[in-house]
Design a protein around this motif. Structure first.
Motif, short mmCIF file in Angstrom:
data_model
loop_
_atom_site.label_atom_id
_atom_site.label_comp_id
_atom_site.label_asym_id
_atom_site.label_seq_id
_atom_site.Cartn_x
_atom_site.Cartn_y
_atom_site.Cartn_z
N ASP A 100 0.83 -1.21 0.00
CA ASP A 100 0.00 0.00 0.00
C ASP A 100 0.86 1.26 0.00
O ASP A 100 0.49 2.28 -0.59
N PHE A 101 2.00 1.21 0.67
CA PHE A 101 2.89 2.37 0.72
C PHE A 101 3.67 2.54 -0.59
O PHE A 101 3.92 3.66 -1.03
N LEU B 230 10.00 -2.65 12.09
CA LEU B 230 9.42 -3.95 11.73
C LEU B 230 9.75 -4.31 10.29
O LEU B 230 10.02 -5.48 9.97
N GLY B 231 9.73 -3.30 9.42
CA GLY B 231 10.08 -3.53 8.02
C GLY B 231 11.52 -3.96 7.86
O GLY B 231 11.82 -4.84 7.04
N VAL B 232 12.40 -3.38 8.65
CA VAL B 232 13.82 -3.75 8.60
C VAL B 232 13.99 -5.21 9.03
O VAL B 232 14.78 -5.96 8.43
N GLU B 233 13.25 -5.63 10.06
CA GLU B 233 13.30 -7.03 10.49
C GLU B 233 12.82 -7.96 9.38
O GLU B 233 13.44 -9.01 9.11
N LEU B 234 11.72 -7.60 8.73
CA LEU B 234 11.18 -8.41 7.65
C LEU B 234 12.14 -8.45 6.47
O LEU B 234 12.36 -9.50 5.86
N LEU B 235 12.73 -7.32 6.17
CA LEU B 235 13.71 -7.24 5.08
C LEU B 235 14.89 -8.16 5.36
O LEU B 235 15.39 -8.84 4.46
N ALA B 236 15.33 -8.21 6.62
CA ALA B 236 16.45 -9.08 6.99
C ALA B 236 16.08 -10.55 6.77
O ALA B 236 16.91 -11.35 6.31
N ALA B 237 14.84 -10.91 7.09
CA ALA B 237 14.38 -12.29 6.90
C ALA B 237 14.37 -12.65 5.42
O ALA B 237 14.80 -13.74 5.01
N ASP C 175 22.12 8.71 1.45
CA ASP C 175 22.98 7.98 2.38
C ASP C 175 22.20 7.54 3.62
O ASP C 175 22.31 6.39 4.06
N GLY C 176 21.41 8.46 4.18
CA GLY C 176 20.64 8.13 5.38
C GLY C 176 19.59 7.06 5.12
O GLY C 176 19.35 6.18 5.95
N THR C 177 18.95 7.14 3.95
CA THR C 177 17.94 6.14 3.60
C THR C 177 18.56 4.76 3.48
O THR C 177 18.04 3.77 4.02
N ILE C 178 19.69 4.69 2.78
CA ILE C 178 20.38 3.40 2.62
C ILE C 178 20.79 2.86 3.99
O ILE C 178 20.60 1.68 4.30
N LYS C 179 21.33 3.73 4.84
CA LYS C 179 21.80 3.33 6.17
C LYS C 179 20.66 2.77 7.02
O LYS C 179 20.79 1.71 7.65
N HIS C 180 19.53 3.48 7.07
CA HIS C 180 18.43 3.06 7.94
C HIS C 180 17.68 1.85 7.40
O HIS C 180 17.37 0.93 8.14
N VAL C 181 17.39 1.86 6.10
CA VAL C 181 16.59 0.78 5.53
C VAL C 181 17.36 -0.54 5.53
O VAL C 181 16.79 -1.60 5.79
N LYS D 33 12.11 12.81 5.81
CA LYS D 33 13.01 11.66 5.75
C LYS D 33 12.37 10.40 6.31
O LYS D 33 12.58 9.30 5.77
N TRP D 34 11.58 10.53 7.36
CA TRP D 34 10.96 9.35 7.96
C TRP D 34 10.03 8.66 6.99
O TRP D 34 9.96 7.43 6.94
N PHE D 35 9.32 9.46 6.17
CA PHE D 35 8.41 8.87 5.20
C PHE D 35 9.17 8.27 4.02
O PHE D 35 8.82 7.20 3.52
N THR D 36 10.22 8.95 3.59
CA THR D 36 11.05 8.43 2.50
C THR D 36 11.53 7.02 2.81
O THR D 36 11.46 6.12 1.96
N ARG D 37 12.01 6.83 4.03
CA ARG D 37 12.59 5.54 4.41
C ARG D 37 11.52 4.45 4.44
O ARG D 37 11.80 3.30 4.07
N ILE D 38 10.31 4.80 4.87
CA ILE D 38 9.23 3.81 4.88
C ILE D 38 8.89 3.36 3.46
O ILE D 38 8.73 2.16 3.19
N VAL D 39 8.80 4.30 2.54
CA VAL D 39 8.42 3.96 1.16
C VAL D 39 9.51 3.10 0.51
O VAL D 39 9.20 2.11 -0.18
N VAL D 40 10.77 3.45 0.71
CA VAL D 40 11.86 2.67 0.13
C VAL D 40 11.85 1.25 0.70
O VAL D 40 11.95 0.26 -0.05
N ALA D 41 11.74 1.13 2.01
CA ALA D 41 11.68 -0.19 2.63
C ALA D 41 10.49 -0.99 2.10
O ALA D 41 10.61 -2.18 1.80
#
Length: 305
Positions: free
Chosen positions: A14-15, A54-61, A87-93, A259-267
């Motif tokens: 959805d995102f 939570l998305g980062v955890e799922l991405l790791a799986a 850079d920040g998006t790559i780092k966080h996601v 930035k917080w929204f950018t990272r959610i969409v990329v993830a």
């Protein structure tokens, strides 16, 4: 995947969907608001951070299965104006991803060696292996952006004069489409992200870098120089996306003023893509299982010796 993970994957879709472009014919950059947060307000920022975690955890799986299966590779290309937050998006996601399964390549101004090769050469050398995620912080798309905005750079590439005609950008777009189709045909899943920052927000971030001593190092005089070409870059980005957005290699035009929204969409876009690959851990054959059991018994018998 359990029930909660499936719900998270649906939310990710959805995102990601509103910002995906896989047919550029009707695309217009003005239709994407850099400040868009899909009606999430600033007070939702804590929940957004929790969703990202939570998305980062799922991405790791997913990445663990990608690595174990060793069939697909994923290439993520990031393009943006200065201060958009690549850079920040790559780092966080990608914070939860096993470093063994992920490689980041940053492409700055080409060297003399790079210029003696075709424009795809240096990026081609950095493609991810099967089972891995490759991240391009800037990419071969610079050859249709910076070089287009600054035509003098084209003449530094020592191309034969007849090949630098008025159709060169159309030809490069065609070459890129074919290249990405080739990668797709060989199991490399390509996803491209343009972090769409407003000129107003870029100014705000530049001033923050100038006024905060700990961030002075991030600022370059060249940033101001390139800002003067803002409209030229926006036209180049729009033309690039219109000509290279395809079903096998879509663009995600991600609002980047928050930035917080950018990272959610990329993830979300990465999770959606990995989910589409139907990743699974390799199935152990009966013969291999017997070997494992024999190895286990051998280890247990060590204590009896």
């Amino acid at each position: 995947m359990n029930k909660e993970q499936r719900k998270l994957i649906q939310r990710a879709k959805d995102f990601a969907k509103p910002f995906r472009v896989d047919d550029g014919e009707s695309f217009r950059l003005k239709d994407i608001d850099p400040n868009n947060t899909l009606h999430l307000e600033q007070e939702h920022k804590p929940q957004a951070k929790e969703a990202l975690a939570l998305g980062v955890e799922l991405l790791a799986a997913f990445q663990d299965m990608l690595y174990a299966q060793d069939r697909w590779a994923m290439l993520l290309a990031f393009q943006a104006m200065d201060a958009a937050g690549k850079d920040g998006t790559i780092k966080h996601v990608m914070s939860g991803v096993n470093p063994q399964g992920c490689q980041v390549s940053s492409f700055k101004a080409p060297s003399s060696v790079d210029l003696d090769h075709d424009f795809l050469w240096r990026c081609n050398l950095a493609l991810p292996e099967r089972g891995r995620i490759g991240i391009f912080n800037r990419s071969y798309y610079e050859e249709t952006l910076v070089v287009r905005v600054h035509p003098e750079l084209l003449h530094q590439q020592t191309l034969p004069e007849p090949l630098m005609g008025k159709d060169i950008w159309k030809e490069r777009f065609r070459d890129i489409r074919h290249y990405e189709q080739y990668l797709s045909n060989n199991g490399v899943v390509v996803r491209k992200f343009f972090l769409h920052l407003s000129k107003k927000e870029q100014k705000k971030r530049f001033l923050e870098r100038l006024e905060t001593p700990e961030k002075n190092w991030k600022f370059s005089a060249n940033d101001i120089k390139e800002r003067a070409y803002w409209d030229d870059y926006m036209n180049a980005y729009e033309d690039m996306i219109r000509n290279t957005a395809t079903k096998v290699a879509p663009w995600y035009v991600v609002p980047a003023d928050n930035k917080w929204f950018t990272r959610i969409v990329v993830a979300a876009a990465i999770i959606e893509t990995l989910d589409s690959l139907d990743l699974k851990y390799p199935v152990i054959t009966e013969e291999a299982r017997q070997h494992l059991e024999a190895a286990k018994q051998q280890l247990l018998n060590e204590d009896k010796a």
